[in-house]
Structures are given as structure tokens and as C-alpha cells.
Design an enzyme around this catalytic site. Structure first.
Site, short mmCIF file in Angstrom:
data_model
loop_
_atom_site.label_atom_id
_atom_site.label_comp_id
_atom_site.label_asym_id
_atom_site.label_seq_id
_atom_site.Cartn_x
_atom_site.Cartn_y
_atom_site.Cartn_z
CG ASP A 1 67.31 -9.73 55.09
OD1 ASP A 1 67.43 -9.92 56.31
OD2 ASP A 1 67.07 -8.61 54.60
CG ASP B 1 68.36 -3.31 59.16
OD1 ASP B 1 69.24 -3.62 58.35
OD2 ASP B 1 67.23 -3.86 59.18
C1 DGJ Z 1 66.53 -6.11 56.33
C2 DGJ Z 1 67.99 -5.85 56.07
O1 DGJ Z 1 68.68 -5.74 57.27
C3 DGJ Z 1 68.15 -4.62 55.22
O2 DGJ Z 1 69.49 -4.33 55.03
C4 DGJ Z 1 67.44 -4.83 53.90
O3 DGJ Z 1 68.10 -5.83 53.18
C5 DGJ Z 1 65.99 -5.19 54.15
N1 DGJ Z 1 65.84 -6.27 55.06
C6 DGJ Z 1 65.31 -5.54 52.86
O4 DGJ Z 1 64.03 -5.98 53.03
#
Ligand code: DGJ
Length: 727
Positions: free
Chosen positions: A480, A550
Site C-alpha cells: 500500500d 477503495d
Molecule cells: C488503503 C487500501 O486501499 C485499503 O484497501 C486498506 O488496505 C487500507 N489502506 C489499510 O490501511
């Protein structure tokens, strides 16, 4: 060989299945562009560089006299700054005398099979040397001693090519590279619609269409990543072209940091396309003997409209960009705990999810953010990549053992490029965070960015990641990156190299990713950046999957998935069914099936009825995996063409299978719903699995299907139809 050089005319011709790209060595050894478009057999284009009778005010090469041509109006093959070309240019190098006039002229060339590597940079690759052909042009600035190499690699079968540029300082004094685009391209007219992908967190890669107009237009990022906001992609659709027919050009930068993708329409009505590293906060101190390599750009031409262009990108990326063990191997169907639990989990909770998942046939559990240090919320602990045994009682190995005993694979989350101010790592190494002396460092999600330009930092990260990845039976990593970069500076770089920061940062990230994928080749790597903030071909070189957004709401996802499909293949697109609002589980599944499918929910909150529905979806995932991952995508009703409904279709390469998905985004009374299928064999008969009717490919494509009554009424309803060729 698809690349020809005609010595008498001094013309280069680069051919692919559908396109020709032609340029010549002009008087005084200027490189002049002649043509890029649908394939033509000949090279009789000698007058193509004459772009206007008399360009008043434009400066001319002194040897050509007042009536001669000017580099200000000629189509230049790689435009440079400060010597008469007043349009946006590709190359600007400030020499030791302090001026930035840059002028490179042809010296020599070399044509060979295969494709060279770009040191430290992701790039398309050849599986075998006969798959592509490369042309290297050497050009030289005799005043400064700057040598430029223009790289062109032609993927003949795919009507695609890559371009990049390297500059070498052959002088005895340092120079400053201030701007280096991966390519410039001069098109003779401006009768095009420009397609770009804008967005924001939760709404990435949404298609925007505008008519080219005089002046400069395009997209850029200065966020230290390719960004949610403006993806490094542009397409041009020639007047009269559409989804299925006509000239379409696509441009995509294989790079994950600051970029500039621009088109200038000049006073003459011609259009110059440039693409490369954004130069507003970039520079490279080029010492004698040193070479700087630009990232590469991918250029695709299709005479079959936007759809043909997209399918070319998809095939090219599936074959020549995505790498590693998981390139062609079937990816496990996963469940990720993030939307279900956020950081509020322990080993028992994860095990409950795993048991539920195993029971319905899910194949992998991914443990998201919150497993390390004191990370119980998003305000601390990034950098402390040590298992929190208060949460995972008995340790990570013990949890993995129990998950594996259920027959599931196991995946883990990391955010290596970040450091929390409240972390043991920051307390031990405050200088490891990106900062500039004397200035407050801004926070984003209560975190700083770690200095990836530093080798010691990368070594630390590599070793601490290896401790977890190497000592546990882990199958997958989600990487991430959750903020933009500000106060860009490194404690180790000297002042004259601080402007190199952003590029060095991404080179550092690529280096760490490279070390991880080499050390753990079996790991399935899924990139992520707060969803799709680094959804670019640079990242696809390391990770065959990227978390698309997301936003897991099926209706919201449609804009994102249609936009992404302009150049990125379904196989890369991480797409999950979640418990998010609005649609039923059927629509959630139909939309998420357009990608690398998975689930993201808390089973404790799922009713038995929904569980039964989910169980049936899993069979569909297996049945249609190959069709979706390797088939051809056809956009039947793109989101930008209709505000109320959307439809898309996958067709297997041999045209024996197809799947059509239709979503009624917003139900409008009296709206009928017709789809005309695409890409089938007109002479083949297909059985529709859902109604058992048999139709010819011709009927399905030319008459189409009236689905007005086949799909339920109401917002967010969907329907998927499957077709199989009959003998
Ligand atoms: C952002 C990501 O897009 C989510 O899927 C998740 O992993 C969160 N970060 C976790 O902090």
C-alpha cells in the site's frame, strides 16, 4: 524485420500489423517526423514536413535563408528546447555555460531484434527476441557534447511500440537535465477528441473527453505518485472515429511518479504530443560520462477505434509487461478482512473469517493493515514491521498454520514507504523521513513518507520484510501507499541533487520491489495506493494485480472500471464484492467479476441467504476465469455514453465463448435496453446458457438483444448472459 531504413531517401519506416510510423533524416541532420497512423505500403511522404508557406516571426536555421523551413513549424521527431522550436518540447539541458539551448542532430542508427532493458526502470519486455525489433538513433549536440539515444521498440503483432530517451554527457563539465520527455510526436492536424482519466480517492480513472483546442492541454501529477487524480494516459480519437471504427491513438507512461502528458495545438493547427517525467520539480545533475534514462512510454495505434486500441493495450500488457509466476497462473479467489474489521481484529477473528471462507470455497485469506507494532488505529506504528503478538496470539506462524489447515492460502499487508511519527522506527531514525531542513513536515493520514532514495533505508526495509516473509508460509503481499509526498528532500542528497528527489524516490521503490519479487518469486503481489493511486504500467511490471479502488460500491465502480479499461487489462484489476450499500449480491458479483475477483466483508454480518448466493458465485468465478482474464473486452454501453445503464462483454480469443454483463445503474421509466454484441463469429451459432435459446453470431451482433424485460426493474439491477458456440 518491421523496421526499415531507406538510405537514398534517408527514411525510417516502423511497421506493425495495423500501423506505420515514418520519419526522416532531413537537411542539416535534423530528424523530421512524417507519419503515424494506419499502415501504408510506401514512403512517398517527402513533402509532409512542409507545414506552412511562410512562418512569420519563426526563427530559421541560418543556412536555410528567409524562404527556408523553420523548426518552429516542421514536425520534429524529438523536439528540443531553445533553438527555434517554440512549442512544448521534449528535451531541455542547461549546459555548463548556463544556457538551456539544446539541439540534437542525427549521427547514426542501429536496428536489431529484441529490446534492451532500461536500468532501474520498469519496462515492457520481449519473451523471445523475435517478438519485437528495436531502432536506436544516436543524435548529438555538437555545442555541448550531449549525446542522445532515441529508443523505438516495435511490437509488430500488437500494433504497438515503446519509446524512451537516454542522454549522456560526453563533455568534461556537468550539465543539468531540466526536462526529458519519453517521446514527442507531431501530428499534422488537430481534429481529435482527447480522452484522459481524472479522479480522486474512491473515484479513480474516470473518463473525460474534450475536443482538442489551440494551446496546451493534458494531465500531470506532482504528487510523488502517478496519482488517483490524473492517470499517465491519453488517447486521441480522430474525428469520425468511435468505440469500434476509425483512428485511435493511445499513450501510456510506464512510470509511477510525477508525470506530464500534454498536447499542444499550435497556430498552424498541428498537434504535438509529449509524455514523460513532470519537469516542474525535476532535474538531473549529469556529470561527465554519466547517462540518464527516461522512463518509457507505450504508443498504440488502432484503426478499430477506442475498443481496438484498448484490446491492444490489454494483450500487450498481459504478454509483455506483467511478469513472474502469477502472470499466467490462475490467481486464488481471496477474502480480505479490511472492510469487514478494519484494524479491529485478532487471530480468532481472522480464523472465523477463514472458516467461513473455506466453507464456501474461497481460496485465500488476506490479513490487511493492523497486524504489526502497536497498530490499532491509523495514527501509529508504520515502519515497525514486527508481528503484534497481543493480537496474533502464538505468533503469525501459528495463525498461518491454522488458516492453511483449512485449505486456504495466506496473504499479508505492508506499507513499506511510510513511517509514522509515533513509531519505534521514527524515534530511532528521525532523519529517515522525507523532510527539508528547518521546515515543518506535513502529515497525511498521520504519517510521513520514508526516504526511499536512501540505500540504508531500503536495506532496512528489505531485511525486516524478509524476516516476516521468509520465515512464514506467506503466499501474497498487498503493498500500500497512502499519502502524497510533500517537503520533498533527502538528508543525504547534496544541494545540486535535491531536484532529483522525486525520480530517485521512485527508483528506490522500484529497487525494493525488485528485490522482494526476486527473493520471493512465488508471492502473488497486489499493488495498492489507497485503492488505485498508483494504478500504472510501472507498478504492473512488479505486481500482476492492483487494487483498483477503495470504492467497492458496484454502481460507483462502473465509471472506474470502464475508465481503467481504456488501457489496463481485466487481469490486473483487483475487484471485490463487499457489503457496501446500494446493490444486491448479484450485481456486486457481476461488477466485481470484471477483474481479479475477491470478497471483502465481515462474514458475521452476512445472512445465511446471502451466503447461499455467494456460494453459487464462486462456481461462476472458476467457470469464467479464463474468459475474463484472457478474453477480449468489448465495451457495449460505456459509462460515458449513457448515464442510466452500462454493458460490457468478454469474448474468448477463439470466439467460442462470450459473456455479456448489463447493469441498470438508475432505473428510468420507459427506458428500453438493447445491446448489440461484438466480436463474435457471424457464422457461428451460440447457445445462451440463461434461456437455452440458440442465436447466430450475426443476429447477436447486428440485430442485438432486447433485454428491457430480461433485467429486473430498479436501480442497480444487473444481468449476466453467457454464450457458448455450438457445433
Ligand atoms: C488503503 C487500501 O486501499 C485499503 O484497501 C486498506 O488496505 C487500507 N489502506 C489499510 O490501511
Amino acid at each position: 524485420m518491421p523496421i526499415y531504413f531507406y538510405p537514398e531517401k534517408r527514411i525510417f519506416k516502423l511497421d506493425t500489423a495495423d500501423s506505420s510510423y515514418i520519419f526522416k533524416i532531413f537537411q542539416e541532420n535534423y530528424l523530421v517526423h512524417l507519419y503515424y497512423g494506419k499502415k501504408i505500403p510506401d514512403t512517398n511522404l517527402t513533402k509532409f514536413h512542409d507545414r506552412c508557406v511562410n512562418a512569420s516571426f519563426s526563427a530559421r536555421n541560418a543556412n536555410w535563408g528567409e524562404a527556408g523551413p523553420s523548426v518552429d513549424v516542421m514536425p520534429m521527431e524529438y523536439a528540443t528546447n531553445g533553438c527555434g522550436d517554440m512549442r512544448i518540447t521534449g528535451l531541455q539541458v542547461r549546459n555548463a555555460d548556463g544556457n538551456a539551448s539544446t539541439d540534437i542532430r542525427y549521427i547514426s542508427h542501429n536496428i536489431y531484434s529484441g529490446k534492451p532493458k532500461l536500468p532501474g526502470l520498469p519496462a515492457l519486455y520481449a519473451n523471445t527476441d523475435d517478438e519485437c525489433t528495436t531502432l536506436e538513433i544516436k543524435a548529438f549536440d555538437k555545442v555541448t557534447g550531449l549525446e542522445a539515444t532515441l529508443f523505438y521498440t516495435v511490437f509488430e503483432k500488437y500494433s504497438a511500440m515503446t519509446r524512451s530517451v537516454a542522454v549522456k554527457n560526453t563533455s568534461k563539465k556537468a550539465m543539468e537535465v531540466e526536462k526529458i520527455m519519453s517521446f514527442t510526436l507531431d501530428l499534422p492536424t488537430c481534429d481529435y477528441d482527447l480522452y484522459t482519466l481524472w479522479g480522486r480517492h474512491n473515484y479513480e480513472r474516470t473518463t473525460e473527453i474534450r475536443r482538442l483546442a489551440h494551446g496546451i492541454q493534458g494531465v500531470t501529477s506532482r504528487r510523488g505518485s502517478s496519482s488517483h487524480n490524473q492517470n499517465p494516459f491519453m488517447a486521441l480519437l480522430r474525428e469520425g472515429a468511435s468505440e469500434d471504427y476509425g483512428d485511435a491513438y493511445g499513450f501510456n507512461l510506464v512510470y509511477s511518479s510525477n508525470h506530464r502528458c500534454e498536447i499542444e495545438v499550435d497556430f498552424n493547427g498541428s498537434s504535438r504530443v509529449i509524455m514523460g517525467i513532470d519537469d516542474s520539480d525535476f532535474g538531473w545533475h549529469l556529470t561527465p560520462g554519466e547517462t540518464f534514462y527516461s522512463p518509457e512510454a507505450v504508443l498504440v495505434y488502432s484503426s478499430e477505434g477506442l475498443g481496438g486500441m484498448s484490446r491492444t493495450f490489454h494483450k500487450l500488457y498481459n504478454t509483455n509487461l506483467v511478469r513472474g509466476e502469477w502472470k499466467n497462473k490462475k490467481r486464488p479467489l481471496l477474502i480480505n478482512n479490511w472492510e469487514g474489521t478494519h484494524m479491529n481484529f485478532d487471530d480468532d477473528k481472522l480464523l472465523d473469517i477463514a472458516k467461513w471462507a473455506a466453507d464456501i470455497g474461497i481460496e485465500m485469506l488476506v490479513m490487511d493493515d493492523g497486524w504489526f507494532g502497536k497498530r490499532n488505529d491509523d495514527k501509529c506504528a508504520l515502519g515497525d514491521w514486527i508481528v503484534n503478538e497481543e493480537k496474533l496470539k502464538g505468533g503469525l506462524g501459528h495463525l498461518i498454520e491454522r488458516v492453511k489447515a483449512l485449505g486456504l492460502k495466506f496473504g499479508i499487508w505492508y506499507e513499506p514507504e511510510m513511517i509514522s511519527p509515533d513509531s519505534d522506527l521514527y524515534r530511532a531514525h528521525p532523519d529517515w523521513c522525507i523532510h527539508v531542513p528547518g521546515r515543518e513536515t506535513s502529515l497525511g493520514r498521520t504519517q510521513y513518507v520514508i526516504d526511499m532514495t536512501r540505500e540504508d533505508v531500503r536495506d532496512y526495509l528489505f531485511n525486516i520484510m524478509c524476516d516476516v516473509l521468509g520465515n512464514n508460509d506467506i503466499d501474497y503481499i498487498k503493498w500500500d501507499f497512502n499519502r502524497n509526498i510533500s517537503e520533498a528532500g533527502s538528508a543525504l542528497l547534496p544541494p545540486e541533487r535535491q531536484k532529483e528527489f522525486f525520480h530517485r524516490f521512485i527508483l528506490g521503490t522500484y529497487d525494493l520491489m525488485d528485490r522482494i519479487v526476486k527473493r520471493f518469486p512465488h508471492l502473488l503481489f497486489e499493488n495498492c495506493s489507497g485503492g488505485g493511486g498508483r494504478y500504472d504500467p510501472g507498478m504492473m511490471y512488479y505486481s500482476p494485480q492492483i487494487w483498483c479502488s477503495d470504492n467497492t460500491d458496484s454502481i460507483g465502480r462502473l465509471d472506474i472500471q470502464f475508465g481503467s479499461s481504456l488501457c489496463y487489462p481485466a487481469s490486473v484489476q483487483g475487484a471485490h464484492v463487499s457489503a457496501s450499500r446500494r446493490t444486491n449480491y448479484n450485481t456486486k458479483k457481476d461488477v466485481a467479476m470484471w477483474g481479479s475477483f475477491g470478497y471483502e466483508l465481515d462474514p458475521a454480518k452476512i445472512s445465511e441467504e446471502d451466503k447461499a448466493v455467494i456460494r453459487t458465485q464462486i462456481a461462476g468465478y472458476h467457470k469464467y476465469y479464463d474468459l475474463i482474464h484472457n478474453g477480449d473486452l468489448y465495451r457495449l454501453i460505456p459509462t460515458w455514453a449513457d448515464p442510466y445503464k452500462a454493458a460490457w462483454q468478454f469474448v474468448s480469443e477463439d470466439k467460442t465463448q462470450a459473456m455479456v454483463t448489463v447493469v441498470r445503474k438508475h432505473h428510468v421509466r420507459d427506458d428500453s435496453l438493447f445491446v448489440r454484441l461484438k466480436g463474435l463469429d457471424p457464422d457461428t451459432y451460440y447457445r445462451c446458457e440463461e434461456n437455452d435459446e440458440v442465436y447466430s453470431g450475426a443476429l447477436l451482433m447486428y440485430a442485438g438483444m432486447n433485454l428491457t424485460f430480461a433485467i429486473n426493474r430498479g436501480d442497480g439491477q444487473s444481468l449476466a448472459l453467457h454464450f457458448e458456440a455450438i457445433e
